[in-house]
Structures are given as structure tokens and as C-alpha cells.
Design a protein around this motif. Structure first.
Motif, PDB file in Angstrom:
ATOM      1  N   SER A 143      12.715 -59.354  11.271  1.00  0.00           N
ATOM      2  CA  SER A 143      11.338 -59.952  10.957  1.00  0.00           C
ATOM      3  C   SER A 143      11.009 -60.983  11.897  1.00  0.00           C
ATOM      4  CB  SER A 143      12.003 -61.107   9.558  1.00  0.00           C
ATOM      5  OG  SER A 143      13.295 -61.381   9.385  1.00  0.00           O
ATOM      6  N   TYR A 144       9.401 -61.685  12.149  1.00  0.00           N
ATOM      7  CA  TYR A 144       9.384 -62.709  13.011  1.00  0.00           C
ATOM      8  C   TYR A 144       9.062 -64.102  11.672  1.00  0.00           C
ATOM      9  CZ  TYR A 144       8.002 -60.007  16.635  1.00  0.00           C
ATOM     10  OH  TYR A 144       7.286 -58.724  17.714  1.00  0.00           O
ATOM     11  N   ASN A 145       9.678 -65.081  12.222  1.00  0.00           N
ATOM     12  CA  ASN A 145       9.416 -66.313  11.639  1.00  0.00           C
ATOM     13  C   ASN A 145      10.049 -65.656   9.874  1.00  0.00           C
ATOM     14  OD1 ASN A 145       8.776 -67.365  13.866  1.00  0.00           O
ATOM     15  ND2 ASN A 145       6.990 -66.637  13.341  1.00  0.00           N
ATOM     16  N   GLY A 146      10.676 -65.308  10.194  1.00  0.00           N
ATOM     17  CA  GLY A 146      11.111 -64.904   7.491  1.00  0.00           C
ATOM     18  C   GLY A 146       9.708 -63.961   7.497  1.00  0.00           C
ATOM     19  N   ARG A 147       9.065 -63.156   8.667  1.00  0.00           N
ATOM     20  CA  ARG A 147       7.954 -62.483   7.490  1.00  0.00           C
ATOM     21  C   ARG A 147       8.312 -61.263   8.300  1.00  0.00           C
ATOM     22  NH1 ARG A 147       3.031 -61.134  10.257  1.00  0.00           N
ATOM     23  NH2 ARG A 147       2.660 -59.936   8.857  1.00  0.00           N
ATOM     24  N   SER A 148       8.965 -60.382   7.082  1.00  0.00           N
ATOM     25  CA  SER A 148       9.745 -59.031   7.529  1.00  0.00           C
ATOM     26  C   SER A 148       8.217 -58.112   8.110  1.00  0.00           C
ATOM     27  CB  SER A 148      10.155 -58.353   5.824  1.00  0.00           C
ATOM     28  OG  SER A 148       9.917 -56.989   6.648  1.00  0.00           O
ATOM     29  N   VAL A 149       8.663 -57.874   8.928  1.00  0.00           N
ATOM     30  CA  VAL A 149       7.445 -56.193   9.474  1.00  0.00           C
ATOM     31  C   VAL A 149       8.306 -55.078   9.402  1.00  0.00           C
ATOM     32  CG1 VAL A 149       6.604 -56.270  11.733  1.00  0.00           C
ATOM     33  CG2 VAL A 149       6.398 -58.478  11.283  1.00  0.00           C
ATOM     34  N   VAL A 150       9.401 -54.850   9.466  1.00  0.00           N
ATOM     35  CA  VAL A 150       9.290 -53.810   9.816  1.00  0.00           C
ATOM     36  C   VAL A 150      11.296 -53.230   9.107  1.00  0.00           C
ATOM     37  CG1 VAL A 150      11.770 -52.340  11.577  1.00  0.00           C
ATOM     38  CG2 VAL A 150       9.444 -53.117  12.313  1.00  0.00           C
ATOM     39  N   PRO A 159      -1.936 -47.481  10.336  1.00  0.00           N
ATOM     40  CA  PRO A 159      -3.054 -48.700  10.733  1.00  0.00           C
ATOM     41  C   PRO A 159      -2.226 -50.170  11.077  1.00  0.00           C
ATOM     42  CG  PRO A 159      -1.609 -48.711   8.577  1.00  0.00           C
ATOM     43  CD  PRO A 159      -1.047 -47.486   9.213  1.00  0.00           C
ATOM     44  N   ASN A 160      -3.151 -50.938  12.083  1.00  0.00           N
ATOM     45  CA  ASN A 160      -2.778 -52.046  12.542  1.00  0.00           C
ATOM     46  C   ASN A 160      -1.832 -52.758  11.855  1.00  0.00           C
ATOM     47  OD1 ASN A 160      -6.322 -51.840  13.737  1.00  0.00           O
ATOM     48  ND2 ASN A 160      -4.293 -51.481  14.165  1.00  0.00           N
ATOM     49  N   GLY A 161      -0.510 -53.337  12.333  1.00  0.00           N
ATOM     50  CA  GLY A 161      -0.547 -54.236  12.239  1.00  0.00           C
ATOM     51  C   GLY A 161       1.079 -53.573  11.364  1.00  0.00           C
ATOM     52  N   ALA A 162       1.087 -52.319  11.544  1.00  0.00           N
ATOM     53  CA  ALA A 162       1.881 -51.460  10.665  1.00  0.00           C
ATOM     54  C   ALA A 162       3.444 -51.821  10.635  1.00  0.00           C
ATOM     55  CB  ALA A 162       2.037 -50.527  10.357  1.00  0.00           C
ATOM     56  N   GLY A 163       3.864 -52.257  11.858  1.00  0.00           N
ATOM     57  CA  GLY A 163       4.826 -52.251  12.444  1.00  0.00           C
ATOM     58  C   GLY A 163       5.867 -51.375  14.075  1.00  0.00           C
ATOM     59  N   LYS A 164       4.430 -50.686  15.050  1.00  0.00           N
ATOM     60  CA  LYS A 164       4.329 -50.222  15.813  1.00  0.00           C
ATOM     61  C   LYS A 164       5.029 -50.227  17.130  1.00  0.00           C
ATOM     62  CE  LYS A 164       0.777 -48.112  15.483  1.00  0.00           C
ATOM     63  NZ  LYS A 164      -0.113 -49.637  14.254  1.00  0.00           N
ATOM     64  N   THR A 165       4.713 -51.273  17.444  1.00  0.00           N
ATOM     65  CA  THR A 165       5.295 -51.962  18.189  1.00  0.00           C
ATOM     66  C   THR A 165       6.199 -52.919  18.447  1.00  0.00           C
ATOM     67  OG1 THR A 165       2.819 -52.387  19.209  1.00  0.00           O
ATOM     68  CG2 THR A 165       4.245 -53.447  20.663  1.00  0.00           C
ATOM     69  N   THR A 166       6.384 -52.988  17.396  1.00  0.00           N
ATOM     70  CA  THR A 166       7.930 -54.468  16.990  1.00  0.00           C
ATOM     71  C   THR A 166       8.883 -52.860  17.034  1.00  0.00           C
ATOM     72  OG1 THR A 166       6.459 -55.868  15.484  1.00  0.00           O
ATOM     73  CG2 THR A 166       8.919 -55.528  15.350  1.00  0.00           C
ATOM     74  N   LEU A 167       8.782 -51.582  16.340  1.00  0.00           N
ATOM     75  CA  LEU A 167       9.548 -50.669  16.320  1.00  0.00           C
ATOM     76  C   LEU A 167       9.972 -50.211  17.709  1.00  0.00           C
ATOM     77  CD1 LEU A 167      11.159 -48.863  14.207  1.00  0.00           C
ATOM     78  CD2 LEU A 167       9.384 -47.181  14.800  1.00  0.00           C
ATOM     79  N   LEU A 220       0.068 -43.826  19.063  1.00  0.00           N
ATOM     80  CA  LEU A 220      -0.818 -42.851  19.024  1.00  0.00           C
ATOM     81  C   LEU A 220      -1.815 -43.976  18.302  1.00  0.00           C
ATOM     82  CD1 LEU A 220       0.120 -39.509  19.972  1.00  0.00           C
ATOM     83  CD2 LEU A 220      -0.565 -41.431  21.678  1.00  0.00           C
ATOM     84  N   HIS A 221      -3.335 -43.626  18.798  1.00  0.00           N
ATOM     85  CA  HIS A 221      -3.820 -43.847  17.008  1.00  0.00           C
ATOM     86  C   HIS A 221      -4.993 -43.200  16.423  1.00  0.00           C
ATOM     87  CE1 HIS A 221      -3.436 -47.995  16.332  1.00  0.00           C
ATOM     88  NE2 HIS A 221      -3.440 -48.331  17.290  1.00  0.00           N
ATOM     89  N   ASP A 222      -4.645 -42.136  17.871  1.00  0.00           N
ATOM     90  CA  ASP A 222      -5.812 -40.411  17.284  1.00  0.00           C
ATOM     91  C   ASP A 222      -4.937 -39.569  16.957  1.00  0.00           C
ATOM     92  OD1 ASP A 222      -7.106 -37.957  17.932  1.00  0.00           O
ATOM     93  OD2 ASP A 222      -7.917 -39.342  19.696  1.00  0.00           O
TER      94      ASP A 222
HETATM   95  N1  LIG Z   1       5.729 -61.697  18.187  1.00  0.00           N
HETATM   96  C1  LIG Z   1       5.505 -62.166  16.985  1.00  0.00           C
HETATM   97  N2  LIG Z   1       5.408 -63.390  16.182  1.00  0.00           N
HETATM   98  C2  LIG Z   1       5.255 -63.228  15.191  1.00  0.00           C
HETATM   99  N3  LIG Z   1       4.278 -62.084  14.853  1.00  0.00           N
HETATM  100  C3  LIG Z   1       4.174 -61.321  15.440  1.00  0.00           C
HETATM  101  C4  LIG Z   1       4.412 -61.214  16.606  1.00  0.00           C
HETATM  102  N4  LIG Z   1       4.470 -59.468  16.826  1.00  0.00           N
HETATM  103  C5  LIG Z   1       3.947 -58.861  15.919  1.00  0.00           C
HETATM  104  N5  LIG Z   1       3.483 -59.993  14.487  1.00  0.00           N
HETATM  105  C6  LIG Z   1       2.942 -59.461  13.482  1.00  0.00           C
HETATM  106  O1  LIG Z   1       3.964 -58.079  13.146  1.00  0.00           O
HETATM  107  C7  LIG Z   1       3.474 -57.162  12.700  1.00  0.00           C
HETATM  108  C8  LIG Z   1       3.444 -56.285  13.421  1.00  0.00           C
HETATM  109  O2  LIG Z   1       3.385 -56.484  14.481  1.00  0.00           O
HETATM  110  P1  LIG Z   1       3.178 -54.831  15.580  1.00  0.00           P
HETATM  111  O3  LIG Z   1       2.481 -55.526  16.795  1.00  0.00           O
HETATM  112  O4  LIG Z   1       4.221 -54.381  15.542  1.00  0.00           O
HETATM  113  O5  LIG Z   1       1.985 -54.304  14.925  1.00  0.00           O
HETATM  114  P2  LIG Z   1       1.304 -52.497  15.084  1.00  0.00           P
HETATM  115  O6  LIG Z   1       2.038 -51.648  15.147  1.00  0.00           O
HETATM  116  O7  LIG Z   1       1.485 -52.600  16.766  1.00  0.00           O
HETATM  117  O8  LIG Z   1      -0.043 -53.067  15.517  1.00  0.00           O
HETATM  118  P3  LIG Z   1      -1.697 -52.208  16.642  1.00  0.00           P
HETATM  119  O9  LIG Z   1      -1.846 -50.810  15.805  1.00  0.00           O
HETATM  120  O10 LIG Z   1      -2.109 -53.581  16.029  1.00  0.00           O
HETATM  121  O11 LIG Z   1      -0.954 -52.268  17.604  1.00  0.00           O
HETATM  122  C9  LIG Z   1       1.924 -58.249  12.511  1.00  0.00           C
HETATM  123  O12 LIG Z   1       0.974 -58.064  11.717  1.00  0.00           O
HETATM  124  C10 LIG Z   1       1.991 -59.542  13.562  1.00  0.00           C
HETATM  125  O13 LIG Z   1       0.882 -60.157  13.631  1.00  0.00           O
END
Ligand SMILES: Nc1ncnc2c1ncn2[C@@H]1O[C@H](COP(=O)(O)OP(=O)(O)OP(=O)(O)O)[C@@H](O)[C@H]1O
Ligand SMILES: [Mg+2]
Lengths: 261, 340
Positions: free
Chosen positions: A14-21, A39-47, A199-201
Motif C-alpha cells: 500500500s501507498y500511504n495506507g492505500r492498498s494497491v496490491v 485497467p489504469n491504476g490496477a496495480g500492474k506497475t506496482t507489481l 501490456l495494454h493491447d
Molecule cells: N508513488 C506512488 N505514491 C502513491 N500512490 C501511487 C504511487 N504510484 C502509484 N500509486 C497509485 O497506486 C495505484 C496503482 O498504480 P500502478 O502504477 O501500479 O497502476 P497501473 O496498473 O500500472 O496503471 P497504468 O495502467 O495507468 O500504468 C494507482 O491508484 C496509483 O495512483
């Protein structure tokens, strides 16, 4: 021992208490071409960042070749896994060749090294990604798509066992999208490199991936064979779009078409 | 050090220029010492052709001019090297060695030292030099810690600015309350090599040279760190600890330079910036090239500072800024033209 390239066990972030993965379990097979979609914001980059130790996961959550990621030094990790971020800082006037050469860094000792071999590997990486003609150019003065290929060349020069790419085709024209993904697939097949690509496509995912992770709101919605993962029901549920799966007349593989809203 | 061919030539040329600048600086000054005497004093084993015409020339050259020359060269080297490193760490070619508040920290400490009339000496260094060193060094440490341990260069930058303003205000307050010391304090902040001694050279040279060698040793990592934190980490660099190393060493160098010469601006900004434009961004070559160029630039500036209005001296910081600022503006204009 699982024999997989990447193993995730009950992984959360979680980022600042907000669960992302959220409590993810996943095994990525050695040699697979695994796509991550969602979708955007699903947590892919975070993973991806958790798998690369760019974020610090807890102990016993992320394993690279069955070894806890926290037990790797950065240098050892960089020999195993290379990263293609969406972009890098280009303000400093390094040339394409200098940037690609940086891929050799994890393999260099402080004093030892084989410069001729390094040069050979760097040149090959530039050839494969078709950036050789740009090698003297300042990376600040090339196009977005060219830069993306340079970053991919750098990751290839790293000679990794696992290649992690974050939307590697987002800036590429259709021709280069296909070429880069085909290159990555052939490396995966030839050298047994494990590919993990956000990937998005969906059509790229269906064409190239041997397995697919569909993420939504920090969890894994589906994982497995791409054709089994991408269904019109899931597309409706997650993307809110009506889609239909057809057969690509060129490849015989499924492809997806969608309504426009 | 890692030079490509043309960089090697540039490096050798710069060394020659530096040597020429040293001889020139030893020859010019308010006391007229003939060049032949200068050579005889510098190279006594060559002086077959008779003795130096006045013994006082020996004192002027060996006790006054040479330590001053060496100190100017060493300081210029230190400021340019740490400027190059700070620009790399902050990924900003406009960064300078004082970006972490070293100058305001040192100036505040010096103002306090002067106001309190500190006299002690350690290792032959006066209280003011020591205050400057500690003030500058400790300020950077504070900046580092309040920025959260250097997790991001952005927070480092902001903390540096905030602490810098804070300490400058405190320094003004000290000056306001100690008006009899205003002149001394202001004079110190303008930078000068007026009080150079061999002791100062002996203390600052090892700090600056060992520091520069350490920085050069890891300069390859700095190249990679310029591409971004995540990018560098994925290439095997322990970014946070490496950044701390670079910041510590270059802060040490800067504090060492400030302690013997005051706050001299623009050397650490302009020299590495120009060298980067002329010889490329690779820190393995940029650091040694900046080092020699910084030495030349500051030595020439100081020579102008003591000869332009001779026998009056101009604080050297004024000279470097008078030459540096227009050049900097030129660079800004150039940049603006590059961006359509
Ligand atoms: N450094 C950060 N600090 C706080 N929140 C973050 C940070 N990076 C990402 N987030 C939040 O975490 C969530 C997941 O972000 P992430 O980048 O993993 O999404 P994504 O699936 O890669 O999206 P996209 O398809 O848009 O690239 C989003 O809601 C984003 O706002
Ligand atoms: Mg993303």
C-alpha cells in the motif's frame, strides 16, 4: 522448490495506507512470456516494481528463482532480471551507445572485465532493437519510440534471465510494436528468457503471451492461458465494454474486437 | 579516470595551461619580482647564473604568493569537482556545491565565531576556518536527515533551500546584533585568499585531493544514477547508499574549500557545466577535467583579484561572479533557444 522464475506469496503493498496490491499469489514459469493486463491504476506497475525490488516487499513474499528477493544484492538481482521502464531521465546528454553500455554494469567488476565482449554484446543489442544507426546521438534528441527501443537495448545488454517490461510498446508505431514484441518472444524462445510484460493491447497479449495475468483493483482477476483469461464476460465486468472474440485470419489465433461508446 | 582520445588531449592541454597560470601568477603582483628571479626561486637547482637579486623576493614568492597560488588552485579544484558531482546527483546541470546549504551554514558559523571573538586554533587552522568547516558540513547533514535520508533528490533540494534561507536569516540577525563585526563577516562571505598559508594548503589539499580521487573511483555509478533512481537500481546500483557516499565526500570537499577561502560562487556551477558541454557528460572524464579547469579558473580569478586594483584587493568571489554570471546568463539564453 517450485522451479518458477518468479513466485509471489500473499503479497500486498500500500501507498500511504492505500492498498494497491492486495494478497497476490502467483507463479511465473521459467521461459514463459507472461503478460500483465488490467485497467489504469490496477496495480500492474506496482507489481512489477515489487518484483524488481524497486519497492521493498516484506520477507518471504517475493522469490526470484526460489530465492527471497531480499537476499539478493542489487547487483546480483540485476544479473538475473532487467527492467524496461516507460522512460528514463534524458537531460544529461549521454549518447545512445553510452546508455546501452550501462546495461553491462552489473557484470563489471571494479577492475576486471572483458571490454571487447561487452562491446560485442552492446552492439548486438543495438542491432536487434534497430537503434544502431542512432548510436552517436544524444538520447535527449531522439523520438519517444526510439528512446523506448534504446531502453530495451540496454535491458538486453544486461543479459538477464528475466526481462520485465512496463508497456514496452506504448510509444512505438505499429511496425515497431510488432517487431519489438517478436524480438522479445524469439529471445524468450531461443535463450529461455522469462518475459514479464505489462501490456495494454489485448491482441498483443493474445498473440504473444504464453500466460496472462488479468489484474483489477490490486488483485488477480484471472491467470492462465490468454485465451482462457480474456473472455467477453470479464471484459464487460472489468472494462465495461462489450467485446467479441474472433479468429485472426493471418495467424489463426483469437483476437478481440470491441464496441465503441 | 577514463578518457577518450580527444579528452586526453584536452586534459594535457589543461595541465599545460595550469602550469603556465601558476608561473604567471607567481610573477605578477604589487611587488615587482623579475621573471628570472621567480624561476631561480622556484627552481634553485637551475640557478647557476647567480643569486636572487633581493632576499625579500624569496619571502614574497615562497611565503606569500606560492601558498596563495596553491590554495586557489586546490580550492578551485575542489569546488569544480563537487559541483560536477552535485549536478550529477541532482540530475540538474544548474546545481552547485552550495545546494545543500553549505555556504549559509558556514557563513552563519563564521558570523557566530566572529561575534563571539573565537580565537582557538587546531592543527594550525584558525577558529574561523574551523567554524566554517563544521558549520558547512553539519548543515548538509541536517539537510540530509530532514529530507528523509536522501530518499529523493527533490526533497533534498527543497530541504537545502529551506535550511539555507533559515541560516541566512540567522546570519543576518547575528550581523545586525554585532554591527562592529559586519565588515569582517561580509568580507569573509565574499571569499578571499588573502590570508593563505602553507598550513591551510597542507590541511585542505589532502581533503580535497583524496576526496576527488574517491569520487573518480565511483564516477561510473554516477553516470548511471543520472538516468533516474529506479533505472539505476535496476542496473545494480545501491542508489541510496551510493548517493550518501557522493554527498558526504563532495560536502567534505566543499566544506574544506569554504573553510580556507570563504564562499566563492560560480566556480562550482560554471566550470563543470562548461566542461560537460565541451567534453561530454561521462563523469569518469568530467570529474578530472573539471578539477584541472576549476584550478585554472580560480587561480586566474584570484590573480585578477589581487592585481586589477593593486595594491587594493578585490574579494575573489566578486571576480568569479563578474565573470561567471554573464556566462551563466549566456548559457540560459542558449538553452532557451534550444527549446523551440
Ligand atoms: N508513488 C506512488 N505514491 C502513491 N500512490 C501511487 C504511487 N504510484 C502509484 N500509486 C497509485 O497506486 C495505484 C496503482 O498504480 P500502478 O502504477 O501500479 O497502476 P497501473 O496498473 O500500472 O496503471 P497504468 O495502467 O495507468 O500504468 C494507482 O491508484 C496509483 O495512483
Ligand atoms: Mg503502469
Amino acid at each position: 522448490m517450485t522451479g518458477s522464475a518468479v513466485t509471489l506469496k500473499d503479497l500486498s503493498w500500500s501507498y500511504n495506507g492505500r492498498s494497491v496490491v492486495n494478497t497476490i499469489d502467483l507463479k511465473i514459469e521459467k521461459g514463459s512470456f507472461t503478460g500483465i493486463v488490467g485497467p489504469n491504476g490496477a496495480g500492474k506497475t506496482t507489481l512489477l516494481k515489487l518484483i524488481l525490488k524497486l519497492l521493498s516487499p516484506e520477507k518471504d513474499r517475493v522469490f526470484i528463482f526460489d530465492r527471497d528477493i531480499n537476499n539478493y544484492s542489487r547487483k546480483d538481482l540485476a544479473k538475473k532480471i532487467s527492467y524496461v521502464p516507460q522512460t528514463i531521465n534524458v537531460d544529461f546528454g549521454f549518447s545512445v551507445q553510452q546508455i546501452v553500455s550501462m546495461g553491462r554494469n552489473p557484470h563489471l567488476g571494479l577492475f576486471s572485465g572483458d571490454p571487447a565482449r561487452d562491446t560485442e554484446i552492446v552492439n548486438k543489442a543495438m542491432r536487434e532493437t534497430e537503434v544502431e544507426a542512432l548510436k552517436k546521438k544524444d538520447i535527449g534528441s531522439i523520438s519517444g519510440g526510439e528512446l523506448q527501443r534504446v531502453i530495451i537495448a540496454r535491458a538486453l545488454a544486461q543479459e538477464p534471465d528475466i526481462l520485465a517490461l512496463d508497456e514496452p510498446t506504448s510509444h512505438l508505431d505499429l511496425n515497431h510494436q510488432i517487431r519489438i514484441l517478436s524480438l522479445v518472444r524469439s529471445l524468450s524462445k531461443k535463450k529461455g528468457i522469462t518475459v514479464i510484460a505489462v501490456l495494454h493491447d489485448f491482441n498483443h497479449a493474445l498473440e504473444y503471451c504464453t500466460s496472462l495475468v488479468l489484474m483489477n483493483k490490486g488483485t488477480i482477476e484471472a491467470f492462465g492461458n490468454p485465451e482462457a483469461v480474456i473472455t467477453p464476460e470479464r471484459m464487460k465486468k472489468i472494462y465495461g465494454l462489450t467485446t467479441s472474440i474472433e479468429k485472426n485470419p493471418f495467424t489463426g489465433k483469437p483476437y478481440i474486437i470491441n464496441e465503441y461508446v | 579516470m577514463f578518457f577518450r582520445k580527444h579528452q586526453k588531449i584536452v586534459f594535457i592541454l589543461l595541465l599545460i595551461v595550469l602550469a603556465a597560470a601558476v608561473f604567471t601568477a607567481a610573477t605578477v603582483g604589487s611587488a615587482k619580482v623579475p621573471f628570472s628571479d621567480v624561476m631561480k626561486i622556484l627552481f634553485p637547482f637551475l640557478s647557476k647564473g647567480g643569486a636572487v637579486s633581493h632576499n625579500v623576493f624569496k619571502v614574497i614568492i615562497l611565503k606569500i604568493r606560492l601558498p596563495r597560488i596553491f590554495l586557489a588552485v586546490i580550492t578551485g579544484m575542489g569546488l569544480a569537482v563537487s559541483g560536477a558531482v552535485f549536478q550529477g546527483i541532482f540530475r540538474n546541470p544548474m546545481a552547485n556545491p552550495y545546494i545543500l546549504g553549505i555556504s549559509s551554514g558556514a557563513a552563519f558559523a563564521v558570523a557566530m565565531g566572529m561575534a563571539l571573538g573565537l580565537q582557538a586554533t587546531v592543527l594550525g587552522m584558525g577558529a574561523i576556518s574551523i567554524s566554517a568547516f563544521l558549520g558547512g558540513f553539519l548543515t548538509s547533514l541536517v539537510v540530509y536527515f530532514i529530507s528523509g535520508g536522501g530518499k529523493s533528490v527533490f526533497s533534498l533540494l527543497l530541504s537545502g533551500i529551506a535550511i539555507g534561507f533559515f541560516l541566512s536569516a540567522l546570519m543576518s540577525l547575528v550581523m545586525y546584533l554585532n554591527r562592529n563585526q559586519i565588515e569582517n563577516i561580509v568580507y569573509w562571505t565574499m571569499g578571499s585568499f588573502n590570508a593563505s598559508t602553507w598550513t591551510k594548503v597542507a590541511v585542505s589539499a589532502p581533503v580535497i585531493i583524496i576526496g576527488a580521487v574517491l569520487l573518480m573511483f565511483f564516477s561510473k555509478d554516477l553516470n548511471i544514477m543520472v538516468t533516474g533512481d529506479d533505472s539505476a537500481k535496476s542496473l545494480g546500483i545501491e542508489v541510496q547508499s551510493r548517493r550518501l557516499f557522493f554527498l558526504l565526500v563532495s560536502t567534505f570537499i566543499t566544506a574544506g574549500a569554504v573553510s580556507v577561502s570563504g564562499v566563492i560562487g560560480f566556480v562550482g556551477l560554471v566550470v563543470p557545466h562548461v566542461l560537460r558541454i565541451l567534453t561530454g557528460p561521462d563523469h569518469r572524464s568530467l570529474i578530472p577535467l573539471s578539477m584541472v579547469s576549476g584550478g585554472i579558473f580560480l587561480l586566474l580569478s584570484d590573480t585578477l583579484a589581487r592585481t586589477l586594483l593593486s595594491p587594493t584587493e578585490i574579494p575573489v568571489g566578486i571576480i568569479t561572479s563578474i565573470f561567471g554570471a554573464p556566462f551563466f546568463i549566456y548559457l540560459l539564453f542558449r538553452k532557451r533557444n534550444l527549446i523551440p
